[in-house]
Enzyme design. Structure first.
Site, PDB file in Angstrom:
ATOM      1  CB  SER A  61      19.635   8.275 -18.664  1.00  0.00           C
ATOM      2  OG  SER A  61      19.119   7.602 -17.812  1.00  0.00           O
ATOM      3  CE  LYS A  64      21.663   4.753 -17.163  1.00  0.00           C
ATOM      4  NZ  LYS A  64      20.447   5.521 -16.952  1.00  0.00           N
ATOM      5  CB  SER A 121      18.626   4.452 -20.819  1.00  0.00           C
ATOM      6  OG  SER A 121      19.024   5.262 -20.014  1.00  0.00           O
TER       7      SER A 121
END
Length: 386
Positions: A61, A64, A121
């Site tokens: 993640s 991101k 997230s």
């Protein structure tokens, strides 16, 4: 004889400490418990520590960071507004992993989706925003890779917008540091969310509104003094990753850890990496913005000259104990023709540390100067004569 034996024992006992702590714990003596790591000073981008920084690895993640960067760019260029509503697709709602459990057809504002990405997230929120900006997740991924290329991230390739494991989805610790730096420098307002420990959003569905709690996945926000962000990530392939940022004593650091063995190690090692930076380095600064450093003659202007002032503050990390003032050289144009506005470029101030270029800033006109009219020209001629 006894004293000599005791002295020898003491020397042998403290000898390892010399190698560990001598020379302020050199980079060679410091390692991080993960596959890859890097530490940079945010404003200059200078690398303070590296460990396999260019190894291509799945980022989970931490992907991101790029997703957030493109969201803030879209808001900045006016193609997106924070209050715009985004309708959640079946595809976005079906994302696994960390999520805020969006439902197909549900509408959320850009602000709340972005908040959910930065704090919790949320994969579903990331894909919903990707579809809104790129027309589809595939279209958004194309934008992600174009941005990576523009930033010079030569070891990065994205396959999706949220970081779920996928063949060919990879980046490096150093590339993550660079995209994190771009986000923090261009859009420091992202810290409104990345520094937030807990918040809420409202789910608005056919069944009504329900409140959903968000808790930051980055434990450093509560555990590390000066922490400002930035993004965690973990999957089966990526293990535990983190792009961590912090500010202390006017110094902004960005650390990246990839493939740590467990979440506790990830946060512990990031705290140690940031401590290494704050403990061994300090910031030296160039001339303050607005400082006058010279005059440039004005041709065909109402004034004969204009002051050249420093536009930007240049900051450079230096090893503690070596923080001598930066030397500089001025490169200014011989003259400038009126009319011109305040802020017109007149040259550059170039800084040097230990004989090597350390940074530069534009020199700009301190004020506007209009073109001379007939009376001004006559006055100048008379002044030259008499």
């Amino acid at each position: 004889m006894f004293k000599r034996i005791v002295s020898a024992i003491l020397i042998l006992a403290f000898l390892p400490c010399y190698f560990v702590f001598g020379e302020e714990a050199s980079e060679g003596a410091y390692t991080v418990d993960c596959k890859s790591a890097v530490l940079i000073e945010q404003n200059s981008g200078k690398i303070l520590f590296e460990q396999n920084k260019d190894e291509k690895l799945p980022p989970a993640s931490v992907t991101k960071v790029m997703t957030l960067l493109l969201i803030y760019e879209a808001v900045n260029d006016g193609s997106l507004k924070w209050e715009d509503e985004v309708e959640v697709s079946e595809h976005a709602a079906g994302m696994g992993g960390s999520q805020i459990f969006l439902e197909p057809g549900e509408k959320q504002t850009v602000k709340d989706l972005t908040k959910s990405i930065a704090i919790a997230s949320a994969n579903d929120a990331a894909v919903a925003m990707a579809e809104r900006i790129g027309g589809s997740e595939e279209g958004f991924v194309k934008l992600m890779n174009e941005k990576a290329k523009a930033l010079g991230l030569t070891n990065t390739n994205f396959i999706n917008a949220c970081g779920l494991d996928a063949e060919g989805h990879y980046t490096t610790a150093y590339d993550i540091a660079l995209m994190s730096r771009e986000l923090l420098l261009k859009y420091p307002e992202v810290k409104e969310y990345t520094e937030t420990w807990q918040d809420t959003i409202l789910h608005s569905t056919s069944k009504g509104q329900t409140e959903f709690g968000l808790t930051n996945t980055n434990k450093l926000i509560k555990q590390y003094q000066g922490a400002t962000g930035l993004k965690t990530g973990s999957t089966g392939k990526a293990l535990y990753c983190l792009s961590g940022s912090a500010t202390r004593n006017d110094m902004d650091l960005i650390g990246v850890i990839m493939a740590a063995p467990d979440p506790k190690v990830r946060f512990k090692e990031m705290a140690g990496l940031l401590d290494y930076g704050f403990g061994n380095f300090c910031i030296i600064k160039g001339e303050e913005p607005g400082t006058r450093v010279g005059e440039v003659p004005v041709y065909k202007g109402k004034d004969d000259s204009v002051a050249a002032a420093v536009k930007d503050l240049v900051c450079l990390p230096a090893k503690k104990g070596t923080e001598d003032k930066l030397e500089y050289r001025l490169e200014m144009c011989e003259s400038i023709t009126a009319p011109f506005d305040k802020g017109a470029k007149l040259g550059e101030i170039i800084y040097f540390k230990d004989g090597e270029e350390a940074g530069r800033s534009d020199l700009v006109a301190e004020r506007s100067v209009p073109a001379a009219n007939i009376l001004d020209n006559l006055k100048n001629v008379l002044e030259e004569i008499f």
